[in-house]
Design an enzyme around this catalytic site. Structure first.
Site, PDB file in Angstrom:
ATOM      1  N   SER A 262       0.837  -1.268   0.068  1.00  0.00           N
ATOM      2  CA  SER A 262      -0.048   0.191  -0.165  1.00  0.00           C
ATOM      3  C   SER A 262       0.839   1.297   0.021  1.00  0.00           C
ATOM      4  O   SER A 262       2.131   1.207   0.389  1.00  0.00           O
ATOM      5  CB  SER A 262      -0.851   0.227   1.261  1.00  0.00           C
ATOM      6  OG  SER A 262      -0.268   0.428   2.313  1.00  0.00           O
ATOM      7  N   LYS A 263       0.218   2.192  -0.236  1.00  0.00           N
ATOM      8  CA  LYS A 263       1.044   3.576  -0.327  1.00  0.00           C
ATOM      9  C   LYS A 263       1.805   3.858   1.111  1.00  0.00           C
ATOM     10  O   LYS A 263       2.596   4.551   1.333  1.00  0.00           O
ATOM     11  CB  LYS A 263      -0.245   4.555  -0.690  1.00  0.00           C
ATOM     12  CG  LYS A 263       0.736   6.090  -0.493  1.00  0.00           C
ATOM     13  CD  LYS A 263      -0.421   7.235  -0.947  1.00  0.00           C
ATOM     14  CE  LYS A 263       0.254   8.567  -0.640  1.00  0.00           C
ATOM     15  NZ  LYS A 263       0.861   8.681   0.625  1.00  0.00           N
ATOM     16  N   ARG A 264       0.823   3.434   2.394  1.00  0.00           N
ATOM     17  CA  ARG A 264       1.428   3.501   3.443  1.00  0.00           C
ATOM     18  C   ARG A 264       2.697   2.818   3.833  1.00  0.00           C
ATOM     19  O   ARG A 264       3.680   3.414   4.399  1.00  0.00           O
ATOM     20  CB  ARG A 264       0.505   3.145   4.644  1.00  0.00           C
ATOM     21  CG  ARG A 264      -0.875   3.577   4.726  1.00  0.00           C
ATOM     22  CD  ARG A 264      -1.091   4.635   6.068  1.00  0.00           C
ATOM     23  NE  ARG A 264      -1.022   3.289   7.289  1.00  0.00           N
ATOM     24  CZ  ARG A 264      -1.897   2.323   7.391  1.00  0.00           C
ATOM     25  NH1 ARG A 264      -3.316   2.390   6.683  1.00  0.00           N
ATOM     26  NH2 ARG A 264      -2.013   1.622   8.468  1.00  0.00           N
TER      27      ARG A 264
END
Ligand code: GLU
Length: 504
Positions: A262-264
């Site tokens: 994910s972007k996280r």
């Protein structure tokens, strides 16, 4: 039998910046198309107006331009099976929805969102299907004239696909083999909404793949659960014979654990998950591979090996080699860990193989930010001397290279390298070395080497580190002859004189 020409598509929904997993999907489609002399089609799936994000389509095109993934047909590329943007194909979809309605393979449903919510509260795990559709307000339960009345009066409705229960649906997947699902677990999917007069993803996707004569659907694993429904739709339309073959690519996983990338993860560990920087409407900025200083061929090579490998030790592969070696059937079923550290390695390798002239403009921009203006051939020369040092990005050159352009301002006696290499008697050695250098009319690497090596050999002196202290002020930099040749005789001697004075 004549082989059908391979036609594949990349069909993003313009809902924001393209995730790096989508780039990998496009790349695999591109490799597959080229290796079969086929066509790659760029289709925009924008039937969900709620999720449409302005600028996303342009962003996606720019990303592929940068990466060198070329399309043969589609939005912005021409072709005779257009339009290729789904929002421009409303009339086409309407016709096919009507076909299913006329043949009793789909039906109108008038249930309001409130009614559906109430049902979900009332019935545990409610699903609109063969077991529940008779409890709902639709054209299967209401009298025909009431249905007509509702539609004529402009009541909102959806069209649902009537799925027959109790049948094993097989999806023949190139990567996963035979995937079987029983139709009883599927719900009567919405195919069309009167509210926006647009089909849903499933209907539009199938109709377009058919009309655009797509032969292979290569897409992310997240679409695997939809594929039995897609198979049923092909059959309902009578297109089973020309149904494309499916290949569902493995997920990209977190670098350091389980679950989807994910972007996280990118924010947490410091790597981009988007090809280009993205500026969101609310001011948020997402990092991109391009702006972070990656070379496009490094990104391509890195992504190509996430989910597939050539079965040899060879890791550095050009696009042409990838086209030759790629094998869709040998993609892994298991998710691929997004090893971004490997991505850094790829960038380093490609940086070292790049022409100095290609890398120089980026370095020149950094020099200017630091107040240095130098002729481009000098910038190139420095890139050439230093790119083999372990740098991942052009921006890593600056802290290694400042001394090429600015003489050391102070000589720090406490610096470890200086202390170790500038001792009693060093100043005398440096004076002697300076004298020899001063006598050279040709200040090239070769000419310096001939004279200084001979001197060092006959006297047993090892002047290199002290000389480095004088010219650099620290323990870094290229070969000393190369550095001195770059600086020129005058600057070299001036730096030596200053060091001798400062370190007396
Ligand atoms: N529009 C879908 C997406 O955004 C396409 C999925 C497919 O390839 O069928 O990925």
């Amino acid at each position: 039998m004549e082989q059908k020409q391979v036609r594949v598509r990349f069909a993003p929904s313009p809902t924001g910046p393209l995730h790096i997993g989508g780039v990998r999907t496009a790349l695999y489609n591109y490799l597959f198309a080229r290796q079969h002399g086929g066509k790659l089609i760029f289709r925009i799936e924008d039937t969900d107006s709620q999720r449409f994000v302005p600028g996303a389509e342009e962003y996606i095109r720019e990303a592929f331009d940068w990466l060198g993934i070329r399309f043969d047909e589609g939005v912005g590329f021409g072709g005779d099976k257009g339009p290729y943007r789904q929002s421009e194909r409303r009339d086409i979809y309407k016709k096919y929805v009507q076909q299913l309605l006329d043949e009793g393979k789909a039906y109108y449903a008038f249930d309001t969102p409130e009614e559906l919510d109430a049902k979900r509260k009332e019935v545990e795990n409610f699903q609109y299907d063969a077991h529940t559709r008779h409890l709902m307000r639709n054209s299967l339960t209401l009298p025909a004239d009431e249905v007509k009345g509702l539609i004529d009066s402009g009541a909102q409705y959806v069209v649902r696909f009537k799925i027959e229960p109790g049948e094993d649906v097989h999806v023949d997947d190139i990567i996963r083999g035979d995937v079987k699902i029983n139709s009883s677990v599927l719900d009567d999917k919405v195919l069309y909404k009167s509210a926006d007069q647009l089909p849903t993803y499933h209907l539009a996707n199938i109709v377009d793949d058919h009309l655009m004569e797509i032969t292979h659907v290569i897409r992310g694993e997240e679409w695997l659960p939809s594929s039995p429904l897609h198979v049923l739709l092909y059959r309902a339309f009578g297109w089973a014979d020309t149904m494309p073959r499916f290949a569902h690519l493995p997920l990209l996983l977190k670098p350091d654990g389980k679950g989807k990338l994910s972007k996280r993860d990118g924010d947490r560990l410091g790597f981009p998950v988007f090809p280009l920087e993205w500026h969101g409407a609310s001011g948020e900025v997402c990092a991109g591979y391009r702006e972070d200083g990656y070379l496009p061929e490094a990104v391509i090579n890195f992504l190509a090996l996430l989910g597939w490998n050539p079965g040899t030790d060879q890791e550095l592969l050009t696009m042409d080699e990838l086209v030759n070696l790629f094998d869709l059937a040998k993609c892994s079923k298991a998710g691929a860990k997004f090893d971004y550290v490997k991505g850094l390695w790829f960038n380093r390798e490609y940086l070292q193989r790049s022409d100095n002239a290609r890398l120089a403009p980026a370095f020149d921009a950094i020099l200017r930010e630091n107040g240095i203006q130098a002729p481009m051939e000098r910038v190139e020369a420095v890139v050439g001397m230093m790119k083999m040092k372990k740098i991942n990005f052009v921006k890593d050159l600056w802290p290694l290279c400042d001394f090429f352009f600015t003489a050391p301002q102070v000589y720090d006696r406490e610096d470890k390298f200086v202390r170790k290499n500038w001792k009693e008697g060093t100043a005398d050695d440096m004076r002697e070395l300076a004298g020899l250098l001063a006598g050279l009319t040709d200040f090239s690497v070769e000419s310096q080497r001939a004279v200084i090596d001979a001197w060092a050999e006959s006297t047993g002196k090892k002047p290199w580190n002290a000389w480095r202290v004088a010219l650099v002020g620290a323990g870094k930099g290229p070969d000393m002859y190369e550095l001195a040749a770059f600086l020129g005789k005058e600057e070299t001697l001036a730096r030596m004189e200053r060091a001798i004075a400062a370190l007396q």
